[in-house]
Design an enzyme around this catalytic site. Structure first.
Site, PDB file in Angstrom:
ATOM      1  CG  HIS A  62      -1.760  -0.940   1.522  1.00 49.21           C
ATOM      2  ND1 HIS A  62      -2.974  -0.973   1.356  1.00 49.21           N
ATOM      3  CD2 HIS A  62      -1.451  -2.383   2.154  1.00 49.21           C
ATOM      4  CE1 HIS A  62      -3.537  -2.157   1.905  1.00 49.21           C
ATOM      5  NE2 HIS A  62      -2.580  -2.946   2.206  1.00 49.21           N
ATOM      6  CE1 TYR A  63      -2.031   6.243  -2.221  1.00 53.37           C
ATOM      7  CE2 TYR A  63      -0.599   5.853  -4.143  1.00 53.37           C
ATOM      8  CZ  TYR A  63      -1.927   6.167  -3.337  1.00 53.37           C
ATOM      9  OH  TYR A  63      -2.846   6.853  -4.290  1.00 53.37           O
ATOM     10  CB  THR A  64       0.742   6.132   4.157  1.00 52.24           C
ATOM     11  OG1 THR A  64       1.499   7.148   3.546  1.00 52.24           O
ATOM     12  CG2 THR A  64       1.559   5.311   4.938  1.00 52.24           C
ATOM     13  CD  GLU A 127      -0.933   1.540   4.570  1.00 51.33           C
ATOM     14  OE1 GLU A 127      -0.452   2.668   3.725  1.00 51.33           O
ATOM     15  OE2 GLU A 127      -2.081   1.219   4.624  1.00 51.33           O
ATOM     16  CG  HIS A 169      -5.081  -1.699  -1.038  1.00 49.04           C
ATOM     17  ND1 HIS A 169      -5.511  -0.676  -0.264  1.00 49.04           N
ATOM     18  CD2 HIS A 169      -6.320  -2.629  -0.878  1.00 49.04           C
ATOM     19  CE1 HIS A 169      -6.628  -0.899   0.359  1.00 49.04           C
ATOM     20  NE2 HIS A 169      -6.937  -2.257   0.109  1.00 49.04           N
ATOM     21  CG  ASP A 179      -3.166   1.715  -1.818  1.00 53.00           C
ATOM     22  OD1 ASP A 179      -4.292   1.474  -2.293  1.00 53.00           O
ATOM     23  OD2 ASP A 179      -2.799   1.257  -0.856  1.00 53.00           O
TER      24      ASP A 179
HETATM   25 ZN   LIG Z   1      -4.037   0.516   0.754  1.00 48.80          ZN
END
Ligand SMILES: [Zn+2]
Length: 287
Positions: A62-64, A127, A169, A179
Site C-alpha cells: 500500500h501507500y499511506t 504501508e 492493494h 495504491d
Molecule cells: Zn491501501
C-alpha cells in the site's frame, strides 16, 4: 571553534528526527519484531485473529496516501480508526512494525483475489509512506524501495509466500484503490526476486476493447484476468468493473499507460504473465 547558531529546521535534523509515537499507542502492549530489519515498534490496537487459523501466504503493498508520516502513523495506531498494517516503511528506509505477523491487521478492506475475499486473514500488509495520488504522488526514494524489497524477501522466505502473491492493494480492490500506484517500481523488486513480473509489451496502435465492447474477446479477457487472480465477473460485457480491473492490471504490470482500455500491449502482457506462472499454479488457475 565555536559553533554557529543551531538550525533545528535544517535538513540533517529532519533526517534524524525521532519517530513520532502516537499518544494512543503508548498504552498498547509492545511485542517482539518478526523481522530483524525492523527499527521501531509502534504497536497498533487495530488487529484481531486470522480467521480459521489461516496462515498468511500473500504480501499486500500500500501507500499511506496522507500528507505526512505523523498523520499516517497516528491513523494506523489509534484505536477506533479501524485501520492498521503490519509494517510501515518510511521514506528514509526505516521500518516500523505495528502489528505482529501472526495477527490479522486491517488494511485490505472489501477485496478479493484468487477466489478468496478475506484478504486480511491471508496477507501481511505493508504501508509505504507516500502522499499518493491526491497529494502530488512523489516518486518513491530508492532507500525506501530497498527497505521494502528487503522486508518482502524476509517475509517470503519465512512464510513461503510465492512471488505471484506479492500484490498491490489496487489488485485486490480495483474499483476502490490505486495504491501503491503506477510509480511503484515493481520491475526493480522483481530483479531482487520479489513479485511476479514480465517485461511489458510495448504500447503500439492497435485494436482495443473498451467500455461498451461485447463478445467473446471481452469474455476471454475477463477469463484471463480472473485466471491470474483478479475478482472480475466474466460476463462478456466490458463494464465498469472490467475497466477498473484492466486499469489495476496496467498500474501494476504495464505502467506506461493506465487508461482501463485493453489494447494489444495489455493483452500480450497479461498472457505472458499467465504463461510464466509456475506450472502447478497454472493448473489450479485453469480450473
Ligand atoms: Zn491501501
Amino acid at each position: 571553534m565555536s559553533s554557529g547558531p543551531s538550525t533545528p529546521s535544517g535538513s540533517d535534523s529532519k533526517r534524524q528526527r525521532v519517530l513520532p509515537v502516537p499518544k494512543a499507542a503508548a498504552n498498547t502492549r509492545t511485542f517482539e519484531p518478526d523481522s530483524s530489519i525492523v527499527s521501531d515498534i509502534i504497536p497498533s490496537p487495530n488487529h484481531g485473529d486470522r480467521n480459521k487459523g489461516r496462515q498468511p501466504d500473500m504480501i499486500l503493498l500500500h501507500y499511506t496516501g496522507m500528507p505526512d508520516v505523523e498523520g499516517a502513523l497516528a491513523r494506523l495506531c489509534t484505536a477506533g480508526t479501524e485501520v492498521s498494517a503490519h509494517y510501515v516503511v518510511l521514506e528514509d528506509g526505516r521500518i516500523v512494525q505495528c502489528v505482529p505477523e501472526a495477527k490479522r491487521a486491517w488494511h485490505a478492506g472489501v477485496s478479493s483475489w484468487a477466489g478468496e475475499d478475506d484478504i486480511n486473514s491471508c496477507s501481511i500488509g505493508i504501508e509505504i509512506v507516500n502522499r499518493g495520488h491526491d497529494w502530488g504522488y512523489p516518486d518513491f526514494p530508492s532507500r525506501q524501495i530497498a527497505a521494502v524489497t528487503a522486508l518482502c524477501r524476509g517475509i517470503m522466505l519465512r512464510r513461503e509466500v510465492p512471488s505471484h502473491r506479492v500484490l498491490a492493494h489496487s489488485d485486490v480492490a480495483p474499483s476502490r484503490k490505486k495504491d501503491p500506484g503506477e510509480k511503484f517500481p515493481w520491475h526493480s523488486l522483481a530483479n531482487s526476486g520479489v513479485g511476479h513480473w514480465v517485461q511489458p509489451a510495448p504500447v503500439v496502435r492497435s485494436e482495443t476493447l473498451k467500455i461498451g465492447s461485447i463478445g467473446d474477446d471481452v469474455q476471454n479477457l475477463q477469463q484471463a484476468l480472473a485466471k491470474y487472480g483478479y475478482g472480475v465477473p466474466v460476463t462478456g460485457k466490458y463494464d465498469g468493473p472490467t475497466m477498473d480491473t484492466v486499469a489495476a492490471f496496467q498500474r501494476h504490470f504495464r505502467p506506461a499507460k493506465v487508461d482501463g482500455i485493453a489494447d494489444r500491449s495489455t493483452l500480450t502482457t497479461l498472457h505472458a504473465l499467465l504463461a510464466s506462472l509456475p506450472p502447478e499454479v497454472r493448473a489450479i488457475a485453469a480450473k
